[in-house]
Motif scaffolding. Sequence first.
Motif, short mmCIF file in Angstrom:
data_model
loop_
_atom_site.label_atom_id
_atom_site.label_comp_id
_atom_site.label_asym_id
_atom_site.label_seq_id
_atom_site.Cartn_x
_atom_site.Cartn_y
_atom_site.Cartn_z
N PHE A 35 0.84 -1.20 0.00
CA PHE A 35 0.00 0.00 0.00
C PHE A 35 0.88 1.26 0.00
O PHE A 35 0.69 2.18 -0.80
N LYS A 36 1.89 1.28 0.90
CA LYS A 36 2.77 2.44 1.00
C LYS A 36 3.59 2.62 -0.27
O LYS A 36 3.82 3.74 -0.74
N TYR A 37 4.04 1.51 -0.84
CA TYR A 37 4.82 1.55 -2.08
C TYR A 37 4.00 2.17 -3.21
O TYR A 37 4.46 3.08 -3.91
N LEU A 38 2.76 1.70 -3.41
CA LEU A 38 1.92 2.22 -4.48
C LEU A 38 1.56 3.69 -4.23
O LEU A 38 1.51 4.49 -5.17
N GLN A 39 1.33 4.04 -2.97
CA GLN A 39 1.03 5.44 -2.65
C GLN A 39 2.20 6.34 -2.99
O GLN A 39 2.01 7.49 -3.41
N SER A 40 3.44 5.83 -2.83
CA SER A 40 4.62 6.65 -3.13
C SER A 40 4.70 7.01 -4.61
O SER A 40 5.39 7.94 -4.98
N TYR A 41 4.01 6.23 -5.46
CA TYR A 41 3.92 6.53 -6.89
C TYR A 41 2.57 7.14 -7.26
O TYR A 41 2.19 7.15 -8.43
N SER A 42 1.84 7.62 -6.25
CA SER A 42 0.56 8.30 -6.45
C SER A 42 -0.49 7.41 -7.10
O SER A 42 -1.35 7.89 -7.85
N VAL A 43 -0.42 6.10 -6.85
CA VAL A 43 -1.46 5.19 -7.32
C VAL A 43 -2.65 5.30 -6.37
O VAL A 43 -2.51 5.15 -5.16
N GLN A 44 -3.83 5.59 -6.92
CA GLN A 44 -5.03 5.77 -6.11
C GLN A 44 -5.54 4.42 -5.62
O GLN A 44 -5.77 3.50 -6.42
N LEU A 45 -5.74 4.28 -4.30
CA LEU A 45 -6.18 3.02 -3.71
C LEU A 45 -7.27 3.26 -2.68
O LEU A 45 -7.20 4.23 -1.92
N PRO A 46 -8.28 2.39 -2.64
CA PRO A 46 -9.26 2.50 -1.57
C PRO A 46 -8.64 2.10 -0.25
O PRO A 46 -7.81 1.18 -0.20
N PRO A 47 -8.97 2.75 0.85
CA PRO A 47 -8.34 2.46 2.14
C PRO A 47 -8.59 1.04 2.64
O PRO A 47 -7.82 0.51 3.43
N GLU A 48 -9.66 0.39 2.18
CA GLU A 48 -9.99 -0.96 2.65
C GLU A 48 -9.45 -2.04 1.71
O GLU A 48 -9.93 -3.18 1.73
N ASN A 119 11.42 10.56 -1.17
CA ASN A 119 10.20 11.28 -1.52
C ASN A 119 10.00 11.39 -3.02
O ASN A 119 8.89 11.38 -3.51
N ASN A 120 11.10 11.54 -3.77
CA ASN A 120 10.99 11.66 -5.22
C ASN A 120 11.29 10.31 -5.84
O ASN A 120 12.42 9.86 -5.85
N THR A 121 10.27 9.64 -6.35
CA THR A 121 10.42 8.26 -6.80
C THR A 121 10.43 8.12 -8.31
O THR A 121 10.34 7.03 -8.83
N ASN A 122 10.54 9.21 -9.02
CA ASN A 122 10.45 9.13 -10.48
C ASN A 122 11.79 8.97 -11.18
O ASN A 122 11.82 8.74 -12.38
N GLY A 123 12.88 9.07 -10.46
CA GLY A 123 14.19 8.91 -11.09
C GLY A 123 14.75 10.25 -11.53
O GLY A 123 14.12 11.29 -11.40
N PRO A 124 15.98 10.27 -12.05
CA PRO A 124 16.65 11.52 -12.42
C PRO A 124 15.92 12.23 -13.55
O PRO A 124 15.37 11.60 -14.43
N GLY A 125 15.93 13.57 -13.49
CA GLY A 125 15.27 14.34 -14.53
C GLY A 125 13.85 14.70 -14.17
O GLY A 125 13.24 15.52 -14.83
N TYR A 126 13.32 14.08 -13.12
CA TYR A 126 11.97 14.40 -12.68
C TYR A 126 12.06 15.09 -11.33
O TYR A 126 12.95 14.82 -10.53
#
Length: 310
Positions: A35-48, A119-126
Amino acid sequence: MSTRIDGESLNVMLENCRDAASLLSKNIVKPEFIFKYLQSYSVQLPPESTKSSLIKQCLNFWRIKYGAPPDASNTNNSDPQHQFPSTSAESSSSNSTMLVAAAGNMKNLIATGGPPMGNNTNGPGYVDAGGSSTAEPGLEQYPVNLLAMDFTIWFFLKWNRNSLDESAFWPEASCSVMLEISESQQGIEEVRGQKDIINLILSLKFQYSFQFVPNVMFDGCQGRISEGGVLVLSVGVVYSNRRGMDNRLATLGEFESMIGLRRDPHDNNNWKIVMLKLYIRYKPVENLPALSNSKMLTECLLIPLTLDSV
């Protein structure tokens, strides 16, 4: 952030997983980690979200991120798209890279309990929200970068398993290892030739028990086309194989590596190492190392990336 990891159990887990779905299904991979991993990439997830639904979301995210077509409905363990690649250095398909990178990413997540790239998970250049992007999307899919990631995984697995041999190197290959234990305690070893390189590697293993875990994400592993071959550039964390009182592997610091490759037309056109440079720096490790912070690789990173085949 913890800088200790039970490397043996993680390696055994990865080696015995047939596919990405079975990796995520392991008990050690807690639902909150996914859950935390996907959230770090701004993937929308239901809390349940259940663990099963999180696994489906994660697999689909990896397909999109690493170049395979999305298919949220198919997470069967026998699906060939999910199978881990072999350690063959020739393999550079987008599916194999997807799973190599995903396995490494999840391994860091399990070890730290947090997002593997800060905090920045997009790699260099982003950059984070509010800034501007300087890198075009899809650079990680360039052929030279796919080769670099696959070869990095292959090489350091071989190193950690004591299975590197002379056949990986050209007869005239050179090797340079710089070890920086402190500002006042530094040394460099330089050798040439297959036999002497293997002897140096064995000596380092015997004296220091180094175990290398490269950052195989795009911000930690890239390739550049050079005259007559390819440069493989990577950074990562170096551990000691000697266990502490808590039976865990101790983190020693960070490493940078530059591997020059050239095809051998007399050996099935396989890639072989013509040059190896390794820089090992003892230091506390608070974040996953990135190429943008490297000392040895700066000039090579200035070489333009191209879409040329390798």
